[in-house]
Design an enzyme around this catalytic site. Sequence first.
Site, short mmCIF file in Angstrom:
data_model
loop_
_atom_site.label_atom_id
_atom_site.label_comp_id
_atom_site.label_asym_id
_atom_site.label_seq_id
_atom_site.Cartn_x
_atom_site.Cartn_y
_atom_site.Cartn_z
N THR A 1 0.84 -1.20 -0.05
CA THR A 1 0.06 0.08 -0.01
C THR A 1 0.88 1.22 0.03
O THR A 1 0.25 2.24 -0.28
CB THR A 1 -0.85 0.02 1.41
OG1 THR A 1 -0.20 0.03 2.38
CG2 THR A 1 -1.90 -1.05 1.26
N CYS B 1 2.45 2.64 9.50
CA CYS B 1 1.39 2.95 10.43
C CYS B 1 2.25 2.80 12.04
O CYS B 1 3.28 2.28 12.00
CB CYS B 1 0.41 1.85 10.44
SG CYS B 1 -0.46 1.80 8.89
N CYS C 1 -2.42 0.59 14.85
CA CYS C 1 -3.16 1.32 14.02
C CYS C 1 -4.44 0.26 13.81
O CYS C 1 -4.32 -1.04 13.89
CB CYS C 1 -2.57 1.01 12.68
SG CYS C 1 -3.65 1.97 11.05
N ARG D 1 -7.07 -2.90 9.29
CA ARG D 1 -7.05 -4.43 8.85
C ARG D 1 -5.50 -4.77 8.70
O ARG D 1 -4.90 -4.08 8.04
CB ARG D 1 -7.89 -4.79 7.70
CG ARG D 1 -7.86 -6.36 7.60
CD ARG D 1 -8.89 -7.04 6.47
NE ARG D 1 -8.56 -6.39 5.40
CZ ARG D 1 -9.09 -6.70 3.97
NH1 ARG D 1 -10.05 -7.24 3.94
NH2 ARG D 1 -8.36 -6.33 2.79
N ARG E 1 4.58 6.54 2.94
CA ARG E 1 3.95 7.62 3.39
C ARG E 1 3.29 7.34 4.85
O ARG E 1 2.85 6.27 4.91
CB ARG E 1 3.11 8.51 2.45
CG ARG E 1 1.88 7.52 1.93
CD ARG E 1 1.17 8.29 0.91
NE ARG E 1 0.00 7.47 0.46
CZ ARG E 1 -0.27 6.20 -0.29
NH1 ARG E 1 0.94 5.73 -0.72
NH2 ARG E 1 -1.45 5.56 -0.35
N CYS F 1 0.28 6.81 7.35
CA CYS F 1 -1.03 6.66 7.27
C CYS F 1 -1.99 7.64 7.68
O CYS F 1 -1.66 8.29 8.90
CB CYS F 1 -1.28 5.29 8.39
SG CYS F 1 -2.98 5.19 8.69
N CYS G 1 -3.87 6.53 11.38
CA CYS G 1 -3.44 6.49 12.72
C CYS G 1 -2.47 7.57 12.92
O CYS G 1 -1.82 7.78 14.21
CB CYS G 1 -2.81 4.94 12.91
SG CYS G 1 -1.07 4.92 11.79
#
Length: 346
Positions: free
Chosen positions: A34, A38, A42, A45, A67, A69, A72
């Site tokens: 993705t 995080c 977080c 899922r 980058r 999240c 969170c």
Amino acid sequence: MSAAYIMTDDDRWDAVLRRDRALDGRFVTGVLTTGIYCRPSCAARHPKRENVRFFEDGAAARETGLRACKRCLPDEVARDEGAVLAAIAAIKESEEPLALADLADRTGYSPTHFQRVFTRHTGLSPAAYARALREERARQALSEGGRVTDAIYDAGFSGPSRFYENMEGRMGMTASAWVNGGKGVTIHWAVVPTSLGDMLVAATDKGVCRLSFAEGREALEGRFPAADLIEGGDEFSALLEQVVAAVEAPTQGFDHIPIDVKGTAFQEAVWRELRKIPAGETRSYADIAAAVGKPGAVRAAGSANGANNVAVLIPCHRVVRSDGTLGGYAYGLPIKEELLKRETIK
């Protein structure tokens, strides 16, 4: 696992699966598929393990092109800690209680969000932290001598009535007794040999107030220099016999043995949970924090565990690290290991 540098990637992954807030700020989780990173806690899922890489901090993750999240906000952890430290400093410096809105304004957070941040980091709300600080200052001032009224105001209470309202049932003796180093309070005590070494047991008329190993009369005199310390005694002997039996055969339980301990509201909540752990079982610091309704206060739970003045009867030896290792113990790991071993023998 007190610091990220001693953690393995398996430890980090376990923390992610637990959504362990106590480890926020210790590392970040990069999800390669993705392109984001995080906090361990977080709420999104969980990704597949093979798509995860761990980084020391957000800067290291960004260097690889990841980058932050937006759910969170992992880069806000340092800001949260800074806000909490700033609030603690303000509480300590202020001569008057500070309103939640005032503390939040100083840190740039909304009152509701700041309350959550502060509680997650300390295990107490800002108001409860301020009360605990005033109580500690009162204890210190009263134990050093001087006028009771001066000590009350110096500790930050608005007057004697508020002091007695806050301290009722928490100090274990009157303010005048504290100001005189425990004068008027009777504590029976003894040092007895056990299979774990010499053990100090001391009790007020309410119950056991100190149980420790490798300590003696000097430890009691340091806290209660003017108390009436009586070695032995007929009534105390019966209680002492029960305590020794509980230490030598901890599988029998010891809820029947009265204790006289005082702490902050959070500490006492932790101690109550410790007493609920069955013999032969252990809990992690995270388990205890969750049990008292403060899942993010793992470090605070550890501190409360260490502040326990009544070893064995409040079974802090039944708390271990999340990875199953023993962790620390005030009286040495051999004693902790032996107690746990005895409790598994039915």
